[in-house]
Design an enzyme around this catalytic site. Structure first.
Site, PDB file in Angstrom:
ATOM      1  N   LYS A 127     -14.039 -18.856  13.275  1.00 51.69           N
ATOM      2  CA  LYS A 127     -15.139 -18.054  12.719  1.00 51.69           C
ATOM      3  C   LYS A 127     -16.481 -18.495  13.284  1.00 51.69           C
ATOM      4  CE  LYS A 127     -12.939 -15.596   9.401  1.00 51.69           C
ATOM      5  NZ  LYS A 127     -12.837 -14.823   8.197  1.00 51.69           N
ATOM      6  N   LYS A 156      -3.809 -12.328  15.714  1.00 55.82           N
ATOM      7  CA  LYS A 156      -3.505 -11.882  14.349  1.00 55.82           C
ATOM      8  C   LYS A 156      -4.215 -10.571  14.016  1.00 55.82           C
ATOM      9  CE  LYS A 156      -5.580 -13.527  10.581  1.00 55.82           C
ATOM     10  NZ  LYS A 156      -5.821 -13.501   9.143  1.00 55.82           N
ATOM     11  N   LYS A 167      -8.956  -7.956   9.412  1.00 54.01           N
ATOM     12  CA  LYS A 167      -9.864  -6.867   9.031  1.00 54.01           C
ATOM     13  C   LYS A 167     -11.222  -6.956   9.710  1.00 54.01           C
ATOM     14  CE  LYS A 167      -9.912  -8.484   4.281  1.00 54.01           C
ATOM     15  NZ  LYS A 167     -10.349  -9.883   4.321  1.00 54.01           N
TER      16      LYS A 167
HETATM   17  P1  ATP Z   1     -11.047 -11.709   7.851  1.00 53.85           P
HETATM   18  O1  ATP Z   1     -10.934 -10.883   9.085  1.00 53.85           O
HETATM   19  O2  ATP Z   1     -12.182 -11.322   6.940  1.00 53.85           O
HETATM   20  O3  ATP Z   1     -10.994 -13.181   8.116  1.00 53.85           O
HETATM   21  P2  ATP Z   1      -8.258 -11.239   7.420  1.00 53.85           P
HETATM   22  O4  ATP Z   1      -7.952  -9.823   7.727  1.00 53.85           O
HETATM   23  O5  ATP Z   1      -7.908 -12.241   8.468  1.00 53.85           O
HETATM   24  O6  ATP Z   1      -9.772 -11.380   6.984  1.00 53.85           O
HETATM   25  P3  ATP Z   1      -7.796 -12.449   4.892  1.00 53.85           P
HETATM   26  O7  ATP Z   1      -8.604 -11.708   3.931  1.00 53.85           O
HETATM   27  O8  ATP Z   1      -8.319 -13.730   5.432  1.00 53.85           O
HETATM   28  O9  ATP Z   1      -7.452 -11.520   6.115  1.00 53.85           O
HETATM   29  O10 ATP Z   1      -6.341 -12.686   4.328  1.00 53.85           O
HETATM   30  C1  ATP Z   1      -5.847 -12.225   3.114  1.00 53.85           C
HETATM   31  C2  ATP Z   1      -4.436 -12.699   2.914  1.00 53.85           C
HETATM   32  O11 ATP Z   1      -3.575 -11.977   3.779  1.00 53.85           O
HETATM   33  C3  ATP Z   1      -4.212 -14.165   3.238  1.00 53.85           C
HETATM   34  O12 ATP Z   1      -3.216 -14.673   2.388  1.00 53.85           O
HETATM   35  C4  ATP Z   1      -3.738 -14.140   4.648  1.00 53.85           C
HETATM   36  O13 ATP Z   1      -2.925 -15.246   4.950  1.00 53.85           O
HETATM   37  C5  ATP Z   1      -2.935 -12.849   4.692  1.00 53.85           C
HETATM   38  N1  ATP Z   1      -3.019 -12.229   6.004  1.00 53.85           N
HETATM   39  C6  ATP Z   1      -4.151 -11.777   6.607  1.00 53.85           C
HETATM   40  N2  ATP Z   1      -3.877 -11.259   7.819  1.00 53.85           N
HETATM   41  C7  ATP Z   1      -2.538 -11.395   7.972  1.00 53.85           C
HETATM   42  C8  ATP Z   1      -1.634 -11.044   9.023  1.00 53.85           C
HETATM   43  N3  ATP Z   1      -2.068 -10.478  10.132  1.00 53.85           N
HETATM   44  N4  ATP Z   1      -0.318 -11.298   8.847  1.00 53.85           N
HETATM   45  C9  ATP Z   1       0.133 -11.862   7.700  1.00 53.85           C
HETATM   46  N5  ATP Z   1      -0.663 -12.227   6.685  1.00 53.85           N
HETATM   47  C10 ATP Z   1      -1.976 -11.996   6.808  1.00 53.85           C
END
Ligand code: ATP
Ligand code: LTN
Length: 335
Positions: free
Chosen positions: A117, A199, A202
């Site tokens: 980040k 990964k 969002k």
């Molecule tokens: P940001 O982009 O704001 O960091 P993010 O999309 O990576 O957000 P989070 O809000 O950090 O997602 O994650 C919410 C939950 O969903 C967490 O438990 C995370 O481990 C899970 N998660 C997020 N993205 C994935 C993914 N691509 N595959 C599996 N689990 C996920």
């Protein structure tokens, strides 16, 4: 009842930092509803974590409410699960500060999410982004959670939470329960459809790589049709050499309940066209009822308000008990 065995506790949360993705659904939310009978479950909108990256205030409020509606629409019955907004329970900030003082600069510097980040937000590497894991440890430890259901990327955060709890318990005697991560076997790491080596997230700038939980069916189908594969034309699970196809197989497996061998057999001898369409359609059907129910709930703001108010009250009751113990142990004078 006195002799009733205390149910084990669960706590998890998601940052309302944008539209929820298929990744968060398959890796986290989808697995939560089934836990309600066996565990005492607490799920929050982690809005305090969200401001570690700049947000538009009105959008943050909207995302928080949509996320609550999506939790309920995904099967989290507010009668059986405590659903609350992190900033509504001041104990999170209060314990967060205390734990900041028991978390080391060195261990925070090693966190993968911090490194990622700060590379992505080079103009805003603030102290909150750095101490994020101490606040997350407070979230979990306040509820004496046994299990933390998250996707694979959050494992390191649960581990540092255990380290902080162990350090504190070592100094002051048993105070916190040590939590375990609860990570699904399939779906723990859903990859971007356009860059299957990173990964699905969002905050990804490439909207085509990311499928949103509340997205329109035609957009979902279009994204799957364009998903990156390879030139092999063979549906086979091999994440090393075939990351795109393996990612689609992972998604299809969770959406349909079929294992990889069955999926390989289903598409043997066919090109990727029909495979990608089938995956897209399975995701559309998986998400359709959730989208419809989320929209219905969002039209009833009074109901959503009643849910998060009741949730904050129940959460604060449990959280404050832990916080009082901690304040006493560190030597704060009782009021
Ligand atoms: P940001 O982009 O704001 O960091 P993010 O999309 O990576 O957000 P989070 O809000 O950090 O997602 O994650 C919410 C939950 O969903 C967490 O438990 C995370 O481990 C899970 N998660 C997020 N993205 C994935 C993914 N691509 N595959 C599996 N689990 C996920
Ligand atoms: N860091 C998590 C969100 C989060 C969380 C928590 C998850 C904040 N506090 C407590 C589990 C338990 C993420 O999804 N990025």
């Amino acid at each position: 009842m006195e002799n009733e065995v205390q149910k084990k506790r669960i706590l998890s949360g998601i940052q309302p930092s944008g539209d929820l993705t298929l990744g968060s659904y398959l890796g986290a939310i989808r697995n939560w509803a089934a836990l309600a009978d066996e565990y005492d479950c607490y799920y929050m909108m982690a809005d305090m974590h969200t401001i570690t990256v700049r947000q538009v205030p009105a959008e943050l409020r909207r995302h928080t409410l949509v996320q609550l509606a999506a939790y309920i629409a995904s099967g989290l019955d507010p009668e059986k699960n405590v659903l609350f907004v992190q900033s509504h329970v001041p104990a999170h900030a209060q314990l967060g500060w205390v734990l900041d003082c028991y978390t080391m600069f060195g261990e925070l510097s090693r966190m993968t999410q911090f490194k990622d980040k700060s590379a992505k937000n080079a103009d805003n590497i603030n102290a909150g982004l750095f101490t994020y894991p101490a606040l997350m440890a407070a979230d979990i430890l306040l509820y004496q959670a046994d299990l933390v259901p998250v996707g694979g990327d959050q494992k390191q955060h649960v581990e540092i939470c255990r380290d902080i709890a162990t350090r504190f318990n070592g100094l002051y005697g048993d105070t916190f329960k040590l939590p375990d991560p609860y990570i699904p076997k399939v779906g723990a790491r859903i990859m971007s459809l356009t860059t299957p080596t990173s990964k699905m997230s969002k905050s990804d700038k490439d909207q085509n790589g990311c499928v949103y939980m509340l997205e329109k069916p035609e957009d979902i189908l279009r994204k799957f049709k364009k998903a990156m594969t390879d030139s092999d034309a063979c549906v086979r699970f091999d994440p090393e050499n075939k990351p795109g196809v393996s990612n689609l197989m992972q998604i299809y497996s969770v959406a349909t309940g079929r294992d990889y061998a069955a999926i390989e057999a289903e598409f043997a001898g066919q090109g990727y066209g029909s495979f990608k369409t089938a995956v897209g359609e399975s995701v559309v059907e998986l998400l359709r009822p959730i989208r419809e129910e989320t929209e219905r709930l969002l039209a009833d703001k009074a109901y959503l308000e009643s849910v998060y108010r009741a949730g904050a009250e129940k959460a604060a009751y449990v959280a404050n008990r832990t916080l009082s113990k901690v304040y006493k142990k560190v030597g704060f004078l009782a009021r």
